[in-house]
Design an enzyme around this catalytic site. Sequence first.
Site, mmCIF file in Angstrom:
data_model
loop_
_atom_site.group_PDB
_atom_site.id
_atom_site.type_symbol
_atom_site.label_atom_id
_atom_site.label_comp_id
_atom_site.label_asym_id
_atom_site.label_seq_id
_atom_site.Cartn_x
_atom_site.Cartn_y
_atom_site.Cartn_z
ATOM 1 N N LYS A 117 92.262 -69.501 -85.867
ATOM 2 C CA LYS A 117 91.273 -70.446 -85.329
ATOM 3 C C LYS A 117 90.439 -71.070 -86.445
ATOM 4 O O LYS A 117 90.075 -72.245 -86.362
ATOM 5 C CB LYS A 117 90.362 -69.740 -84.329
ATOM 6 C CG LYS A 117 91.071 -69.359 -83.033
ATOM 7 C CD LYS A 117 90.073 -68.738 -82.062
ATOM 8 C CE LYS A 117 90.746 -67.843 -81.029
ATOM 9 N NZ LYS A 117 91.448 -68.553 -79.978
ATOM 10 N N GLU A 201 80.800 -68.881 -83.218
ATOM 11 C CA GLU A 201 80.602 -70.194 -82.611
ATOM 12 C C GLU A 201 79.342 -70.167 -81.767
ATOM 13 O O GLU A 201 78.982 -69.131 -81.211
ATOM 14 C CB GLU A 201 81.783 -70.565 -81.691
ATOM 15 C CG GLU A 201 82.950 -71.177 -82.424
ATOM 16 C CD GLU A 201 84.123 -71.475 -81.500
ATOM 17 O OE1 GLU A 201 83.986 -71.324 -80.271
ATOM 18 O OE2 GLU A 201 85.171 -71.861 -82.024
ATOM 19 N N HIS A 236 88.212 -65.364 -68.810
ATOM 20 C CA HIS A 236 88.760 -66.307 -69.790
ATOM 21 C C HIS A 236 90.248 -66.576 -69.617
ATOM 22 O O HIS A 236 90.901 -67.131 -70.491
ATOM 23 C CB HIS A 236 88.473 -65.853 -71.235
ATOM 24 C CG HIS A 236 87.008 -65.680 -71.506
ATOM 25 N ND1 HIS A 236 86.117 -66.718 -71.344
ATOM 26 C CD2 HIS A 236 86.285 -64.607 -71.889
ATOM 27 C CE1 HIS A 236 84.896 -66.274 -71.638
ATOM 28 N NE2 HIS A 236 84.975 -64.998 -71.953
ATOM 29 N N ARG A 292 102.976 -74.344 -78.394
ATOM 30 C CA ARG A 292 104.083 -73.972 -77.501
ATOM 31 C C ARG A 292 103.904 -74.695 -76.181
ATOM 32 O O ARG A 292 102.905 -75.390 -75.971
ATOM 33 C CB ARG A 292 104.049 -72.465 -77.247
ATOM 34 C CG ARG A 292 102.661 -72.063 -76.752
ATOM 35 C CD ARG A 292 102.587 -70.673 -76.236
ATOM 36 N NE ARG A 292 101.216 -70.243 -76.073
ATOM 37 C CZ ARG A 292 100.439 -70.509 -75.032
ATOM 38 N NH1 ARG A 292 100.914 -71.233 -74.030
ATOM 39 N NH2 ARG A 292 99.201 -70.083 -74.977
HETATM 40 P P1 ADP Z 1 91.811 -67.353 -76.623
HETATM 41 O O1 ADP Z 1 92.601 -67.924 -77.763
HETATM 42 O O2 ADP Z 1 91.569 -65.871 -76.760
HETATM 43 O O3 ADP Z 1 92.342 -67.743 -75.289
HETATM 44 P P2 ADP Z 1 89.885 -69.511 -76.708
HETATM 45 O O4 ADP Z 1 89.201 -69.824 -77.981
HETATM 46 O O5 ADP Z 1 91.017 -70.389 -76.295
HETATM 47 O O6 ADP Z 1 90.341 -67.982 -76.754
HETATM 48 O O7 ADP Z 1 88.828 -69.478 -75.531
HETATM 49 C C1 ADP Z 1 89.192 -69.065 -74.228
HETATM 50 C C2 ADP Z 1 88.055 -69.355 -73.254
HETATM 51 O O8 ADP Z 1 86.867 -68.694 -73.668
HETATM 52 C C3 ADP Z 1 87.667 -70.806 -73.132
HETATM 53 O O9 ADP Z 1 88.463 -71.505 -72.211
HETATM 54 C C4 ADP Z 1 86.226 -70.695 -72.669
HETATM 55 O O10 ADP Z 1 86.175 -70.401 -71.290
HETATM 56 C C5 ADP Z 1 85.707 -69.491 -73.423
HETATM 57 N N1 ADP Z 1 85.097 -69.894 -74.727
HETATM 58 C C6 ADP Z 1 85.701 -69.928 -75.931
HETATM 59 N N2 ADP Z 1 84.854 -70.352 -76.889
HETATM 60 C C7 ADP Z 1 83.669 -70.591 -76.280
HETATM 61 C C8 ADP Z 1 82.384 -71.054 -76.738
HETATM 62 N N3 ADP Z 1 82.151 -71.347 -77.996
HETATM 63 N N4 ADP Z 1 81.431 -71.182 -75.809
HETATM 64 C C9 ADP Z 1 81.623 -70.882 -74.523
HETATM 65 N N5 ADP Z 1 82.794 -70.439 -74.040
HETATM 66 C C10 ADP Z 1 83.820 -70.300 -74.905
#
Ligand code: ADP
Length: 653
Positions: A117, A201, A236, A292
Amino acid sequence: MSFSKLLIANRGEIAVRIIRACKELGIRTVAVYSEADARAMHVRLADEAYPIGPAPAPESYLKVERFVEAIEKSGAEAVHPGYGFLSESADLARAVEGAGAIWVGPPPEAMEAMGLKAKAKQIARRADVPTVPGYDGSDDSEKGLAEEAERIGYPIIVKASAGGGGRGMRAVARPRDFLEALRGAKREALSAFGNDSVLLEKYVENPRHVEVQVVGDNHGNVVHLYERDCSIQRRHQKVIEEVPSPALDPELREEMCAAAVRLAREAGYRNAGTVEFLLQGEEYYFLEMNTRLQVEHPVTERVTNLDLVQLQLAVAAGEPLPVSQEEIALRGSAIEARIYAEGEGGLPAGGRLLAFAPPGGPGIRNDVGVESGDEVSVHYDPMISKLIVFAANREMAVRRLRRALEDYTILGIPTNLPLLRRIAEHPVFVAGETATDFLEKHRLAEPPVEIPVPEEAILLAAAGELISGRASAEPFAAGPWRHLGSVRLRYRTGEAEHWVEAERLGSNTFRLQLEEGESVVEVLAFRDGEMHAALDGNPVRAGFVLDGLEVRLSLHGVVYELFKPRPPTVDEVGLGGADAGGASLTAPMPGTVVKVLVSVGDEVEEGQPLFMVEAMKMEQTVAAPHAGTVRALPFAEGAVVPGGAVLAELEAT
Ligand code: ADP
């Protein structure tokens, strides 16, 4: 196409979906399977199949070497990884290419860049794509990160850089919780991804999750296929996805899609990928890129009228994209609901699917990986199928979703269908105003108080049992409605007990008396775990399976369980001439002796089945009311007995 045989390094519905795309293109398919999947649907459908090891995924679907061996044995010229498992593994991509096959996915370098990331966010910034404010630098010390957290301002979120599936992710509300969250995230990241680097973040409060589908070819073309709104999530994890996003106006859509294309270009991206954003009001932030095919790709297929798997195969084969950006239009509205095998608390469930009948009709697509009779293994992702609905606009798509969920029959294992129905009916969802906290905020993920079994379900259970010819009915021997030719069925639902008095009016028609009311049920069709009936003239469709002493019934999308009592003993069917030492068993109604299970002189135990009698096309087992010796059996197998006749004499021992 430059290849004619493709191996699918996956299982379940996505393997099935890829096999079907290949069939349409004349590409032969090679399935792989673990020991748990030897008879799975994807194996049944593929042209060839190879075992790759024991049931646990780390010993089969997550082993690069097994796929290389399967490529060599099968002579597959290309590999599609599906999603999940090793679909984002640059190692697998390289091994596939090393074995001389084509990887249906992006170049391994692009996968690696996007797999972390922190690196992905740096590429995003280079492409002038907004990212969530935070820290993704190289200082990994607890002190340094704590200072960065202060600078960003709470609440913040700690994320595993190599993360996925929500693992290694911790939201932190206050500074004093930071260290514990950091350590927890690192521990989880190390065990899940073998890499404990994290990034910080700003925690975006109640954002929407909006992602953009992109596809690139080897000729410098990158196009987007619009967005998907995946805001409805549980822990999530996405549950419902839709396109178009109710939150985008044409300008914002244009802007976000253009940002996604810029990012893909910057990353040297080819094949299909998804750029994920958080959206808050008009502000959007790059989250990560998935290198993907996504689970939710079918909604995009419906609104663009493009087949993403076929595009992936064409691009992998070196062909230029067959469509230009101008030719890709967004039409209508599509919603996907993921069907998970899980209990109400969200815990994965496994077992045998006694009935599996997805809904049909216009604007409905079902991507499934199972059929009735299949075993659902707890070793893998609990998602068993996807329901995709499509209509001219969102309002109609939501109505269609509700109807389709009502018509979905799954019996044998618990599913999230009740949760999906609660979502589909919720006014906030109907209004298109959902953010990522939707399920929690409205407490939709919590199991509701137990739903009482409606009368309709009890009547249909009885009709199903009667028509199946497997009813273990109790001849009706007492009570105000007593008359010959009727039987009664008994059910327990939770604490309650119900009696249904049944009279056969015709070959598929019954008069059923339940508590106060009387109904006529005509069974119109009965097969494969499904029943169509007319209940007092009103048509109704129900899922029905009789599983031992349990009737499982699904009605309007809700599953009910009704328990039957054990087969009756002669005491319960009614005895004539019982005295202190013995009993004569009398037939309570006219019928036929279909089987005699004992002989004169036999010693029998209490509850032991003595014979089977058929009356009203229903078989009943008659069991001994007490231990004893069989003294007389006046009727042989096949004999027709008049009501009231003595069937056996039993002397107590
Ligand atoms: P992963 O790769 O583990 O799936 P992501 O970075 O794609 O994690 O985030 C998955 C979910 O987590 C997002 O769709 C959102 O709901 C929540 N999320 C991620 N980052 C944030 C953030 N900075 N603030 C609020 N919610 C977040």
